[in-house]
Design a protein around this motif. Structure first.
Motif, PDB file in Angstrom:
ATOM      1  N   SER A  32       6.707   3.072 -10.781  1.00 47.14           N
ATOM      2  CA  SER A  32       7.727   3.495  -9.815  1.00 47.14           C
ATOM      3  C   SER A  32       7.708   5.001  -9.617  1.00 47.14           C
ATOM      4  CB  SER A  32       9.120   3.029 -10.256  1.00 47.14           C
ATOM      5  OG  SER A  32       9.448   3.567 -11.516  1.00 47.14           O
ATOM      6  N   ALA A  33       7.365   5.768 -10.679  1.00 46.39           N
ATOM      7  CA  ALA A  33       7.254   7.216 -10.529  1.00 46.39           C
ATOM      8  C   ALA A  33       6.159   7.566  -9.527  1.00 46.39           C
ATOM      9  CB  ALA A  33       6.954   7.866 -11.876  1.00 46.39           C
ATOM     10  N   PHE A  34       5.112   6.749  -9.488  1.00 43.21           N
ATOM     11  CA  PHE A  34       4.030   6.970  -8.525  1.00 43.21           C
ATOM     12  C   PHE A  34       4.370   6.375  -7.161  1.00 43.21           C
ATOM     13  CE2 PHE A  34       0.290   5.325  -6.321  1.00 43.21           C
ATOM     14  CZ  PHE A  34      -0.431   6.503  -6.140  1.00 43.21           C
ATOM     15  N   ALA A  35       4.727   5.089  -7.145  1.00 43.40           N
ATOM     16  CA  ALA A  35       4.894   4.368  -5.871  1.00 43.40           C
ATOM     17  C   ALA A  35       6.023   4.936  -5.030  1.00 43.40           C
ATOM     18  CB  ALA A  35       5.136   2.886  -6.146  1.00 43.40           C
ATOM     19  N   SER A  36       7.109   5.397  -5.663  1.00 40.75           N
ATOM     20  CA  SER A  36       8.249   5.896  -4.898  1.00 40.75           C
ATOM     21  C   SER A  36       7.924   7.187  -4.154  1.00 40.75           C
ATOM     22  CB  SER A  36       9.458   6.116  -5.821  1.00 40.75           C
ATOM     23  OG  SER A  36       9.170   7.097  -6.795  1.00 40.75           O
ATOM     24  N   LYS A  37       6.860   7.877  -4.575  1.00 40.96           N
ATOM     25  CA  LYS A  37       6.496   9.132  -3.928  1.00 40.96           C
ATOM     26  C   LYS A  37       5.146   9.056  -3.217  1.00 40.96           C
ATOM     27  CE  LYS A  37      10.259  10.815  -5.047  1.00 40.96           C
ATOM     28  NZ  LYS A  37      11.266  10.925  -3.983  1.00 40.96           N
ATOM     29  N   ALA A  38       4.520   7.894  -3.221  1.00 37.33           N
ATOM     30  CA  ALA A  38       3.187   7.767  -2.626  1.00 37.33           C
ATOM     31  C   ALA A  38       3.205   8.039  -1.124  1.00 37.33           C
ATOM     32  CB  ALA A  38       2.619   6.378  -2.913  1.00 37.33           C
ATOM     33  N   PHE A  39       4.201   7.492  -0.418  1.00 38.79           N
ATOM     34  CA  PHE A  39       4.273   7.694   1.034  1.00 38.79           C
ATOM     35  C   PHE A  39       4.520   9.167   1.359  1.00 38.79           C
ATOM     36  CE2 PHE A  39       6.603   7.955   5.053  1.00 38.79           C
ATOM     37  CZ  PHE A  39       5.746   7.251   5.895  1.00 38.79           C
ATOM     38  N   GLY A  40       5.466   9.789   0.643  1.00 38.40           N
ATOM     39  CA  GLY A  40       5.735  11.205   0.861  1.00 38.40           C
ATOM     40  C   GLY A  40       4.525  12.065   0.557  1.00 38.40           C
ATOM     41  N   PHE A  41       3.752  11.684  -0.455  1.00 41.36           N
ATOM     42  CA  PHE A  41       2.532  12.411  -0.800  1.00 41.36           C
ATOM     43  C   PHE A  41       1.515  12.351   0.341  1.00 41.36           C
ATOM     44  CE2 PHE A  41      -1.836  11.821  -2.405  1.00 41.36           C
ATOM     45  CZ  PHE A  41      -2.070  13.097  -2.912  1.00 41.36           C
ATOM     46  N   LEU A  42       1.294  11.154   0.880  1.00 44.35           N
ATOM     47  CA  LEU A  42       0.325  11.001   1.962  1.00 44.35           C
ATOM     48  C   LEU A  42       0.766  11.731   3.227  1.00 44.35           C
ATOM     49  CD1 LEU A  42      -0.553   7.224   1.507  1.00 44.35           C
ATOM     50  CD2 LEU A  42      -2.053   9.161   1.038  1.00 44.35           C
ATOM     51  N   LYS A  43       2.051  11.678   3.510  1.00 46.41           N
ATOM     52  CA  LYS A  43       2.556  12.290   4.743  1.00 46.41           C
ATOM     53  C   LYS A  43       2.757  13.798   4.593  1.00 46.41           C
ATOM     54  CE  LYS A  43       6.331  11.988   8.103  1.00 46.41           C
ATOM     55  NZ  LYS A  43       7.668  11.426   8.371  1.00 46.41           N
ATOM     56  N   GLY A  44       3.337  14.216   3.476  1.00 48.18           N
ATOM     57  CA  GLY A  44       3.683  15.624   3.317  1.00 48.18           C
ATOM     58  C   GLY A  44       2.595  16.472   2.713  1.00 48.18           C
ATOM     59  N   PHE A  45       1.840  15.928   1.750  1.00 51.57           N
ATOM     60  CA  PHE A  45       0.816  16.710   1.053  1.00 51.57           C
ATOM     61  C   PHE A  45      -0.552  16.564   1.708  1.00 51.57           C
ATOM     62  CE2 PHE A  45      -2.375  17.486  -2.204  1.00 51.57           C
ATOM     63  CZ  PHE A  45      -1.937  18.688  -2.747  1.00 51.57           C
ATOM     64  N   VAL A  46      -0.972  15.305   1.914  1.00 50.84           N
ATOM     65  CA  VAL A  46      -2.275  15.063   2.546  1.00 50.84           C
ATOM     66  C   VAL A  46      -2.197  15.294   4.057  1.00 50.84           C
ATOM     67  CG1 VAL A  46      -4.191  13.413   2.716  1.00 50.84           C
ATOM     68  CG2 VAL A  46      -2.703  13.351   0.733  1.00 50.84           C
ATOM     69  N   GLU A  47      -0.960  15.220   4.600  1.00 51.11           N
ATOM     70  CA  GLU A  47      -0.685  15.468   6.018  1.00 51.11           C
ATOM     71  C   GLU A  47      -1.281  14.406   6.937  1.00 51.11           C
ATOM     72  OE1 GLU A  47      -1.890  19.467   6.851  1.00 51.11           O
ATOM     73  OE2 GLU A  47      -0.194  20.337   5.763  1.00 51.11           O
ATOM     74  N   TYR A  48      -1.163  13.148   6.513  1.00 45.42           N
ATOM     75  CA  TYR A  48      -1.505  12.042   7.399  1.00 45.42           C
ATOM     76  C   TYR A  48      -0.348  11.800   8.363  1.00 45.42           C
ATOM     77  CZ  TYR A  48      -5.581  10.566   4.633  1.00 45.42           C
ATOM     78  OH  TYR A  48      -6.797  10.501   4.004  1.00 45.42           O
ATOM     79  N   GLN A  49      -0.689  11.189   9.496  1.00 41.16           N
ATOM     80  CA  GLN A  49       0.360  10.747  10.408  1.00 41.16           C
ATOM     81  C   GLN A  49       1.183   9.654   9.737  1.00 41.16           C
ATOM     82  OE1 GLN A  49       1.167  11.954  13.454  1.00 41.16           O
ATOM     83  NE2 GLN A  49      -0.409  13.535  13.219  1.00 41.16           N
ATOM     84  N   GLU A  50       2.434   9.509  10.156  1.00 37.92           N
ATOM     85  CA  GLU A  50       3.327   8.525   9.535  1.00 37.92           C
ATOM     86  C   GLU A  50       2.755   7.113   9.613  1.00 37.92           C
ATOM     87  OE1 GLU A  50       7.916   7.004  10.086  1.00 37.92           O
ATOM     88  OE2 GLU A  50       7.436   9.090  10.482  1.00 37.92           O
ATOM     89  N   THR A  51       2.132   6.763  10.763  1.00 36.64           N
ATOM     90  CA  THR A  51       1.559   5.425  10.926  1.00 36.64           C
ATOM     91  C   THR A  51       0.418   5.204   9.954  1.00 36.64           C
ATOM     92  OG1 THR A  51       2.118   5.497  13.273  1.00 36.64           O
ATOM     93  CG2 THR A  51       0.548   3.819  12.584  1.00 36.64           C
ATOM     94  N   THR A  52      -0.460   6.214   9.824  1.00 38.08           N
ATOM     95  CA  THR A  52      -1.599   6.104   8.909  1.00 38.08           C
ATOM     96  C   THR A  52      -1.130   5.974   7.466  1.00 38.08           C
ATOM     97  OG1 THR A  52      -2.911   7.473  10.415  1.00 38.08           O
ATOM     98  CG2 THR A  52      -3.750   7.197   8.170  1.00 38.08           C
ATOM     99  N   ALA A  53      -0.165   6.813   7.087  1.00 33.23           N
ATOM    100  CA  ALA A  53       0.371   6.751   5.721  1.00 33.23           C
ATOM    101  C   ALA A  53       1.002   5.381   5.452  1.00 33.23           C
ATOM    102  CB  ALA A  53       1.405   7.851   5.514  1.00 33.23           C
ATOM    103  N   GLY A  54       1.699   4.839   6.446  1.00 32.67           N
ATOM    104  CA  GLY A  54       2.319   3.515   6.299  1.00 32.67           C
ATOM    105  C   GLY A  54       1.288   2.422   6.102  1.00 32.67           C
TER     106      GLY A  54
END
Length: 667
Positions: A32-54
């Motif tokens: 849960s420490a990983f999964a709860s922040k995985a979407f934010g990591f992809l969108k905010g850190f890796v800078e993927y589009q929201e659709t791609t991160a989803g």
């Protein structure tokens, strides 16, 4: 169930089971420490589009629920549960370490390939360990003597798993806001914590090996299973001899015991098949219910806001409340009246509560939909007219607009019918002629299925295209319209807490702001709510604000997020009855050689549920969220009624006569 809590069985509750509980907590904390922040990591850190991160998160979740079958095959066919856990735990730890090092760019691991490798290894490790850990816990008991204690174990397992999930979610929320390694968000600390927790899990499991009951597979049961079924199918096409069951044709070659086991496996799979509807609903919580929460009001006062995703914490918290209530109160009371006493009855009853939750959610969505922004339909154009002056005006643009009056500092909405395509007509403004320098023109624009706003200033008529959504889940947005910007050249100041927002007096663009109360030029107070679009009208005199009006263009999210609590209450009650009972059912109703495989089969319903809901949405896209929730709620009731009817005919598996010859244990 109540007797399990104070069992007077000849066999004592195994102390080594607490090793399993500690392992489960550490595993769920890490995940849960990983999964709860995985979407934010992809969108905010890796800078993927929201659709791609989803899409990446959806694929990750699907893999997490697909890999249990691999772990089960390795455990039941080759190495046993303990060795399988150790092997896949190493893969799990490697995945977390790769993600941690990638974030801080150590050893040159910062790349998209490393991120994908990390996600894959984490899904493989988490998914494969899950069925092995659960069934290893069941192996610590002696059946049938400790049947009630096994029943208690599965509820206790689900309790500690949700305890770990909830604590991991909260811990990650606090850690990720820190600043480290010059990164805006400290994802490395969140992922690093997960790696440390998994390492502790690994060390504890190595140390505890001697105290655990470990059952090793005698043969590759999958090979025998396939051969036996294949032989039965082959003989069915050739033989004309009548038998009670088509699998009985393999008894002569493979023996009654194996055939009996395969029959029991098919029965368990048939029971799990209708439960795919639960998989659909469970997957929807992470999408539809979050979307629903984002369309609701999360304000708590004093500028505090509940983010939509944080409503998910209600799930593990309520599970922690429901499980003791179910075990200590609900089941014992029902047992007095001979109600919901069998596993299948409890599964069916749990499914019904899940269905109720979706109907409640559907009514919540109906309330939200009644408050959505109005959008122009085919053949219509929506006009919004603003007058930030101190005198009334009339706008005439025949044949579409017939002398529409807009009072001083006022706003008028006009739904124009019979508009086809793009139309440009003449217009004339009357009233305020002594203030407005240009009162007529030839460029009054109307576009079919569009919303267009007009506002008057001392220089004449201005327009912009409105970008209004039917559902708004964003932060509030404001547009500032000044009737006489020449009286205040430069910027106007909006202050929110310690933040300053400067807006040029002639800038009428849409600006996103924080939810809360602002002070305009230190003298005018305005409050903006989540999901709303506001237009602020100003008239300046001697450099200061003389008149101000604030208009709500789209309705704010008025229904509070806490109205979701009843649906979470019913869903978690159903989940607390269904999931632990189904896991116990998979263990007790399967032969010793295939307990992990049957447990993994239950987790696969989440994957099938995800695929099914995606297919349904492609074939029949729902126009409204409420329609989707009512359809799935009704489908749940239909399936569960059928499930409970068929459950009356289910004959429970009794393999204890074979267990002694099957078991090959060592300590």
């Amino acid at each position: 169930m109540g007797s399990a809590m104070s069992s007077s069985e000849e066999f004592k509750f195994p102390k080594q089971i607490f090793v399993i509980f500690v392992a489960v907590i550490l595993d769920r904390l890490a995940f849960s420490a990983f999964a709860s922040k995985a979407f934010g990591f992809l969108k905010g850190f890796v800078e993927y589009q929201e659709t791609t991160a989803g899409l990446i998160i959806s694929a990750f979740t699907g893999l997490c629920y697909s890999f249990p079958i691999l772990g089960a095959v390795v455990a039941d066919c080759w190495f046993g549960k303990y060795v399988a856990i150790i092997l896949f735990l190493l893969i799990y730890i490697c995945g977390m370490l790769i993600m941690t090092l990638s974030v801080v760019a150590i050893l040159g691991l910062s790349s998209e390939i490393c991120y994908f490798i990390g996600f894959f290894l984490i899904s493989a490790g988490s998914g494969t360990i899950k069925p092995c850990l659960i069934t290893l816990g069941g192996d610590q008991f002696t059946l049938p003597q400790q049947k009630n204690q096994v029943n208690f174990f599965y509820y206790a397992y689900y309790f500690v798993a949700n305890l770990g999930m909830g604590c991991g979610f909260l811990a990650a929320s606090e850690i990720v806001i820190m600043n480290c390694y010059n990164n805006k968000y400290c994802y490395s600390a969140s992922f690093g914590l997960a790696a440390i927790l998994l390492t502790a899990f690994f060390i504890i499991f190595l140390v505890a090996r001697r105290c655990l009951t470990i059952i090793k597979p005698e043969t590759n049961i999958m090979v025998l299973w396939v051969k036996c079924v294949g032989h039965a199918l082959k003989e069915k096409t050739k033989s004309t001899t009548k038998v009670d069951n088509w699998l009985d044709r393999s008894e002569e070659r493979y023996g009654k015991k194996l055939v009996y086991h395969i029959k029991s496996n098919f029965k368990v799979l048939c029971v799990f098949l209708p439960l795919m509807i639960y998989g659909i609903l469970d997957m929807n919580i992470n999408t539809v219910w979050i979307l629903q929460a984002s369309l609701m009001n999360g304000e708590l006062g004093n500028g505090n806001i509940v983010e939509p995703k944080k409503m998910l914490i209600a799930n593990p918290v309520l599970i922690l409340i429901w499980i003791p209530l179910i075990c200590l109160v609900i089941y014992p009371v029902c047992a007095r009246y001979n109600l919901i006493t069998t596993p299948l009855q409890r599964i069916g009853c749990g499914g019904m509560f899940v269905g109720v939750a979706y109907f409640i959610s559907g009514f919540i969505s109906l309330a939200i939909e009644s408050n959505v922004a109005s959008l122009p339909s085919k053949g219509e154009c929506h006009l919004r007219m603003f007058n930030p002056l101190t005198c009334s005006i009339n706008i005439n643009a025949p044949p579409y607009v017939d002398n529409v009056e807009v009072v001083s500092m006022g706003y008028k909405f006009v739904n124009v019918p019979k508009v086809a395509g793009i139309n440009i007509v003449d217009y004339k403004i009357t009233g305020c002629e002594h203030v407005i320098s240009n009162v007529s023109g030839h460029d009054f624009l109307l576009i079919e299925e569009k919303s267009i706003s007009y506002f008057i200033t001392t220089k004449g008529l201005n327009r912009y295209i409105d970008k209004i959504k039917k559902y708004s889940q964003d932060a509030p947005k404001i547009r500032t319209l000044v009737g006489n910007p020449e009286e205040r050249p430069g910027s106007l100041t909006y202050k929110f807490q310690n933040q300053i927002l400067n807006v040029q007096s002639d800038d009428f663009s849409l600006i996103q702001v924080h939810t809360g109360t602002y002070f305009l030029e230190k003298e005018r107070e305005l409050t903006f709510h989540r999901g709303d679009i506001y237009t602020v009208l100003l008239f300046i005199e001697s450099g200061k604000i003389k008149e101000m009006r604030q208009y709500e263009i789209t309705a704010q999210n008025k229904l509070h997020m806490f109205w979701q609590i009843p649906q979470y209450l019913f869903f978690t009650m159903g989940e607390a009855m269904l999931v632990p009972t189904a896991l116990e059912f998979a263990y007790t109703q399967s032969p010793l050689s295939m307990k992990t495989l049957m447990t993994a089969a239950f987790f696969l319903i989440e994957t099938f549920g995800s695929i099914t809901v995606g297919t349904i949405r492609q074939i029949y896209p729902f126009k409204n969220q409420s329609n989707e929730l009512f359809v799935f709620g009704g489908l749940t009731f239909l399936v569960m009624f059928g499930f409970m009817f068929c459950a009356r005919r289910y004959k429970y598996f009794d393999d204890y006569q074979f267990e002694e010859s099957e078991t090959n244990t060592f300590k």
